[in-house]
Design a protein around this motif. Structure first.
Motif, short mmCIF file in Angstrom:
data_model
loop_
_atom_site.label_atom_id
_atom_site.label_comp_id
_atom_site.label_asym_id
_atom_site.label_seq_id
_atom_site.Cartn_x
_atom_site.Cartn_y
_atom_site.Cartn_z
N LEU A 18 0.93 -1.16 0.03
CA LEU A 18 0.00 -0.06 0.05
C LEU A 18 0.70 1.27 0.02
CD1 LEU A 18 -2.92 -0.83 2.27
CD2 LEU A 18 -3.02 -0.39 -0.21
N ALA A 19 2.00 1.27 0.67
CA ALA A 19 2.84 2.34 0.73
C ALA A 19 3.26 2.64 -0.65
CB ALA A 19 4.19 2.12 1.73
N ALA A 20 3.82 1.64 -1.48
CA ALA A 20 4.28 1.80 -2.96
C ALA A 20 3.17 2.37 -3.69
CB ALA A 20 4.85 0.31 -3.23
N ALA A 21 1.94 1.68 -3.50
CA ALA A 21 0.88 2.54 -4.26
C ALA A 21 0.55 3.90 -4.02
CB ALA A 21 -0.42 1.41 -3.88
N TYR A 22 0.55 4.07 -2.59
CA TYR A 22 0.47 5.62 -2.20
C TYR A 22 1.27 6.50 -2.94
CZ TYR A 22 -0.77 9.55 0.88
OH TYR A 22 -1.05 10.64 1.43
N ALA A 23 2.47 6.04 -2.91
CA ALA A 23 3.69 6.91 -3.23
C ALA A 23 3.60 6.99 -4.89
CB ALA A 23 4.89 6.38 -2.65
N GLY A 24 2.54 7.16 -5.53
CA GLY A 24 2.50 7.60 -6.87
C GLY A 24 2.46 6.10 -7.65
N GLY A 25 2.17 4.76 -7.08
CA GLY A 25 1.74 3.81 -7.65
C GLY A 25 3.26 3.11 -8.11
N ILE A 26 4.45 3.36 -7.35
CA ILE A 26 5.70 2.79 -7.50
C ILE A 26 5.76 1.32 -7.29
CG2 ILE A 26 6.79 4.96 -7.56
CD1 ILE A 26 7.63 4.21 -4.58
N SER A 27 6.53 0.68 -7.90
CA SER A 27 6.68 -0.96 -7.38
C SER A 27 7.32 -1.09 -6.10
CB SER A 27 7.54 -1.72 -8.59
OG SER A 27 8.71 -1.10 -8.39
N ILE A 46 5.99 -2.56 14.07
CA ILE A 46 5.31 -2.22 15.20
C ILE A 46 5.07 -3.38 16.18
CG2 ILE A 46 4.15 -0.37 14.01
CD1 ILE A 46 1.86 -2.25 13.22
N SER A 47 5.06 -4.69 15.62
CA SER A 47 5.04 -5.84 16.37
C SER A 47 5.50 -7.18 15.61
CB SER A 47 3.55 -6.13 16.65
OG SER A 47 2.55 -6.42 15.68
N GLY A 48 6.30 -8.07 15.97
CA GLY A 48 6.68 -9.07 15.58
C GLY A 48 7.48 -8.64 13.95
N ARG A 49 6.77 -9.69 13.10
CA ARG A 49 7.41 -9.00 11.64
C ARG A 49 6.61 -8.14 11.11
NH1 ARG A 49 7.96 -14.43 8.48
NH2 ARG A 49 5.85 -14.54 9.12
N ARG A 50 5.72 -7.42 11.60
CA ARG A 50 4.71 -6.41 11.08
C ARG A 50 5.28 -5.08 10.88
NH1 ARG A 50 1.28 -5.24 7.42
NH2 ARG A 50 -0.58 -3.85 8.19
N VAL A 51 5.55 -4.71 9.64
CA VAL A 51 6.27 -3.66 9.25
C VAL A 51 5.27 -2.57 8.52
CG1 VAL A 51 8.13 -2.58 7.69
CG2 VAL A 51 8.34 -4.73 8.94
N VAL A 52 5.36 -1.37 8.96
CA VAL A 52 4.40 -0.30 8.32
C VAL A 52 5.07 1.04 7.95
CG1 VAL A 52 2.35 -1.37 9.45
CG2 VAL A 52 3.72 0.63 10.45
N TRP A 53 4.58 1.76 6.87
CA TRP A 53 4.82 3.12 6.60
C TRP A 53 3.84 3.97 7.20
CZ3 TRP A 53 6.99 -1.08 3.95
CH2 TRP A 53 8.30 -0.84 3.73
N PHE A 54 4.10 5.23 7.79
CA PHE A 54 3.31 5.99 8.12
C PHE A 54 3.01 7.12 6.95
CE2 PHE A 54 4.94 4.40 12.37
CZ PHE A 54 3.47 4.18 12.80
N ILE A 55 1.63 7.38 6.93
CA ILE A 55 1.36 8.40 5.96
C ILE A 55 1.96 9.64 5.92
CG2 ILE A 55 -0.68 9.01 7.04
CD1 ILE A 55 -2.23 8.85 4.03
N GLU A 56 2.19 10.23 7.20
CA GLU A 56 2.70 11.32 7.49
C GLU A 56 4.08 11.44 6.56
OE1 GLU A 56 1.63 9.45 10.15
OE2 GLU A 56 -0.15 10.79 10.46
N GLU A 57 4.95 10.33 6.92
CA GLU A 57 6.26 10.39 6.26
C GLU A 57 6.12 10.17 5.11
OE1 GLU A 57 7.99 7.15 8.72
OE2 GLU A 57 8.37 8.31 10.32
N LEU A 58 5.32 9.50 4.50
CA LEU A 58 5.21 9.24 2.85
C LEU A 58 4.96 10.70 2.46
CD1 LEU A 58 3.42 5.78 2.80
CD2 LEU A 58 5.90 6.39 1.86
N ASP A 59 3.86 11.14 2.83
CA ASP A 59 3.49 12.64 2.28
C ASP A 59 4.63 13.66 2.38
OD1 ASP A 59 0.76 12.11 2.08
OD2 ASP A 59 0.23 12.83 3.70
#
Length: 102
Positions: A18-27, A46-59
């Motif tokens: 989703l982070a790649a899609a949000y950032a202009g649809g890059i791969s 954020i927990s175990g193997r769960r990795v996320v990008w925050f929308i504020e940082e992508l913006d």
């Protein structure tokens, strides 16, 4: 990848796809390369193997790409007295009343 165009909103914390899609649809590969080169924000564990990008940082990353500087403080909106704004919109001067009877 999930179909991001069908989302009603973008979540605050996004998976890699989703982070790649949000950032202009890059791969995902391009996102990983940009992170490795230090251009894109790094993911957060954020927990175990769960990795996320925050929308504020992508913006902020997209703003840097666009060439804008991101201010540390959000801009304050100017507010006016709603009665004064209504009177101004109606063409009346504050403090004066017009009678509807003539």
């Amino acid at each position: 990848m999930k179909d991001a165009s069908r989302l009603p909103y973008w979540p605050r914390a996004m998976s890699e796809e989703l982070a790649a899609a949000y950032a202009g649809g890059i791969s995902v590969t391009t996102l990983r390369r940009e992170v490795a080169e230090g251009n894109a924000p790094k993911p957060h564990h954020i927990s175990g193997r769960r990795v996320v990008w925050f929308i504020e940082e992508l913006d902020a990353w997209m703003d840097r790409i666009k060439g804008r500087t991101v201010s540390a403080q959000p801009e304050k909106k100017q507010t006016t007295n709603s009665w004064a704004a209504a009177a101004a919109a109606a063409g009346k001067i504050s403090g004066q009343r017009r009678s509807t009877l003539r």
